[in-house]
Design an enzyme around this catalytic site. Structure first.
Site, PDB file in Angstrom:
ATOM      1  N   LYS A 197      41.244  45.451  38.491  1.00  0.00           N
ATOM      2  CA  LYS A 197      40.227  45.071  37.499  1.00  0.00           C
ATOM      3  C   LYS A 197      40.297  45.932  36.246  1.00  0.00           C
ATOM      4  O   LYS A 197      40.035  45.458  35.140  1.00  0.00           O
ATOM      5  CB  LYS A 197      38.821  45.124  38.098  1.00  0.00           C
ATOM      6  CG  LYS A 197      38.322  46.497  38.552  1.00  0.00           C
ATOM      7  CD  LYS A 197      38.599  46.736  39.998  1.00  0.00           C
ATOM      8  CE  LYS A 197      38.011  48.028  40.530  1.00  0.00           C
ATOM      9  NZ  LYS A 197      38.350  48.219  41.951  1.00  0.00           N
TER      10      LYS A 197
ATOM     11  N   LYS B 224      34.553  44.810  36.148  1.00  0.00           N
ATOM     12  CA  LYS B 224      34.421  43.509  36.798  1.00  0.00           C
ATOM     13  C   LYS B 224      33.560  42.562  35.967  1.00  0.00           C
ATOM     14  O   LYS B 224      33.868  41.369  35.847  1.00  0.00           O
ATOM     15  CB  LYS B 224      33.823  43.693  38.198  1.00  0.00           C
ATOM     16  CG  LYS B 224      34.700  44.515  39.140  1.00  0.00           C
ATOM     17  CD  LYS B 224      33.949  44.884  40.406  1.00  0.00           C
ATOM     18  CE  LYS B 224      34.785  45.774  41.305  1.00  0.00           C
ATOM     19  NZ  LYS B 224      34.018  46.246  42.489  1.00  0.00           N
TER      20      LYS B 224
ATOM     21  N   GLU C  93      42.159  36.996  41.844  1.00  0.00           N
ATOM     22  CA  GLU C  93      40.938  36.787  42.627  1.00  0.00           C
ATOM     23  C   GLU C  93      40.440  38.081  43.257  1.00  0.00           C
ATOM     24  O   GLU C  93      39.221  38.327  43.341  1.00  0.00           O
ATOM     25  CB  GLU C  93      41.189  35.745  43.717  1.00  0.00           C
ATOM     26  CG  GLU C  93      39.953  35.367  44.518  1.00  0.00           C
ATOM     27  CD  GLU C  93      38.926  34.619  43.685  1.00  0.00           C
ATOM     28  OE1 GLU C  93      37.810  35.175  43.517  1.00  0.00           O
ATOM     29  OE2 GLU C  93      39.211  33.508  43.221  1.00  0.00           O
TER      30      GLU C  93
ATOM     31  N   ASP D 111      33.239  50.976  37.176  1.00  0.00           N
ATOM     32  CA  ASP D 111      33.884  49.972  38.026  1.00  0.00           C
ATOM     33  C   ASP D 111      33.193  48.608  37.877  1.00  0.00           C
ATOM     34  O   ASP D 111      33.846  47.577  37.688  1.00  0.00           O
ATOM     35  CB  ASP D 111      33.838  50.431  39.487  1.00  0.00           C
ATOM     36  CG  ASP D 111      34.355  49.370  40.458  1.00  0.00           C
ATOM     37  OD1 ASP D 111      35.577  49.213  40.558  1.00  0.00           O
ATOM     38  OD2 ASP D 111      33.517  48.700  41.098  1.00  0.00           O
TER      39      ASP D 111
ATOM     40  N   THR E  84      45.424  50.668  51.663  1.00  0.00           N
ATOM     41  CA  THR E  84      44.625  49.855  52.583  1.00  0.00           C
ATOM     42  C   THR E  84      44.838  48.368  52.360  1.00  0.00           C
ATOM     43  O   THR E  84      45.057  47.593  53.300  1.00  0.00           O
ATOM     44  CB  THR E  84      43.139  50.199  52.418  1.00  0.00           C
ATOM     45  OG1 THR E  84      42.947  51.594  52.697  1.00  0.00           O
ATOM     46  CG2 THR E  84      42.282  49.383  53.362  1.00  0.00           C
TER      47      THR E  84
END
Length: 430
Positions: A107, A207, A131, A203, A14
């Site tokens: 990440k 981060k 980023e 997850d 994607t």
């Protein structure tokens, strides 16, 4: 005319398709902002024949992504493969080892290997940009590394996982159970077939470790993040929180003091007056508290083709503009190595949901356990049935050290007064 910046793109899911579409759609604008064109030269993915909605026939195709690092027509490699190890890490090492810039949205790889890759980038004078690895299209990495660079950061926290936020938002809005919303989220593609990484807080922990490294100029310490997900949040908790003036959010929180780094991902009761309480659906939000800038609030889409591709291409524009800067705001050797803070020493107010036997004297016994642990109660609700023939008792404590609350819950659990494991959540008080 300045030569274009030539890209090798690894991973055509994607986000990879979104990067190609964005570079096509905004080619002239990007070239003016970057000072030169940015073009894709070569791509790599597992399946050549899969339809991706963009024309890939104009690009060279390589089956082994690592080959992108060695191509003469590639200046920058964009890694969108994913995974903390395996092909993604091999490609990252090969790219930086050849003194080529790397842009990644990975990440997990940064949380586990970011310091190694930062060292490698510095040794070879190559840029390492990421980023898109945290909060999708929200420019929070640039905000921390550059915009807030003059500040001493006291705290960084926020909603870092869109899947969990989507589930909690729908549980509140529609009165549905966690299981029902999760199943529907999987059917609609908001959650993976195996959602553990999201709903167990991993997850968000990846981060958070990256954000805290930037915020406190510290070495990334993913192992020091205590992660608790949202599996245990009940629809009754959503209702009780609303009655008390809160919304439940999965919050990642990091702070540093006295040489110790506190990092935790956990469901929290967020006051309705706090801006995080109004971040709904699959959106993300990050709050940065600086000693001079005050509270900075970043919010927006945390995933998806467009937002994440926007972050990737923003990194490419930075690379096209000029020389590489340290990936983590300063050289890796200058980053502080904090000790991991004792989680049980955290102090605050706590929400407790107890499923208790419906008989006289139970409430007195429970409050005695709290008293004996030095925990005082600010408010108490007894409402409805908690299942198994019991009732729900919901308490909010006064400000107290977490260790004391856990000691009280251990005493309760050892008795026959509780019919189910207790639920404890922190209250966000800042």
């Amino acid at each position: 005319m300045t030569n274009p910046l030539r890209i090798g793109l690894a991973g055509l899911g994607t986000v990879g398709g979104g990067v190609v579409a964005l570079l096509d759609a905004n080619a002239e604008l990007i070239a003016r902002r970057a000072g030169r064109g940015i073009v894709v030269s070569a791509v790599s993915a597992r399946d050549r024949n899969r339809g991706r909605g963009v024309d890939l026939s104009r690009f060279a195709w390589v089956d082994d992504a690592t080959e992108l690092a060695g191509r003469d027509d590639v200046d920058v490699v964009v890694e969108l493969i994913g995974g903390s190890d395996g092909p993604a890490l091999t490609l990252a090492r090969a790219t930086l080892g050849r003194a080529k810039a790397l842009v990644t949205a990975n990440k997990a790889m940064l949380a586990h290997h970011g310091l190694e890759l930062g060292d490698l980038a510095e040794a070879n004078g190559a840029a390492l940009k990421y980023e898109a690895a945290v909060a999708g299209g929200i420019p929070v990495i640039k905000g921390l590394r550059e915009g807030a660079a003059a500040n001493g950061i006291t705290r960084v926290y926020g909603i870092l996982n869109g899947t969990c936020n989507y589930i909690l938002t729908r549980m509140e809005a529609e009165g549905l159970s966690f299981g029902a919303v999760l199943a529907d989220a999987q059917a609609q593609g908001y959650a993976e077939a195996d959602p553990s990484f999201d709903i167990d807080g991993i997850d968000a922990a990846h981060k958070l470790s990256i954000l805290s490294g930037l915020a406190f100029a510290s070495r990334i310490d993913f192992a020091g993040v205590a992660a608790e997900g949202v599996r245990a949040v009940d629809s009754a908790d959503i209702d009780h929180a609303a009655t008390l003036g809160y919304r439940i959010k999965l919050v990642g929180l990091a702070s540093a003091a006295d040489g110790k780094l506190f990092q935790r991902v956990h469901p929290c009761l967020v006051p309705l007056a706090h801006p995080l309480a109004h971040v709904e659906g699959a959106l993300n939000a990050v709050v940065v508290e600086g000693d001079f800038a005050g509270r900075l609030f970043f919010s927006g889409p945390g995933a998806g083709a467009g937002p994440t591709a926007s972050a990737v291409v923003a990194d490419l524009i930075d690379i096209a503009r000029g020389p590489a800067q340290p990936a983590f705001g300063m050289p890796v050797a200058a980053l502080t190595q904090f000790e991991t803070a004792d989680q049980a020493s955290h102090a605050g107010r706590f929400y407790l949901r107890l499923t208790v036997a419906d008989r006289p004297g139970v409430l007195a016994a429970l409050t005695a356990h709290l008293r004996d642990s030095g925990v005082s109660i600010e408010s108490l609700i007894q409402r409805g049935h908690g299942g198994s023939g019991g009732v729900f008792v919901v308490m909010v404590t006064h400000h107290v050290v977490e260790r004391q609350v856990r000691a009280a819950l251990d005493r309760m659990t050892a008795s026959d007064d509780l019919l189910a494991p207790p639920m404890m959540m922190h209250i966000l008080d800042f």
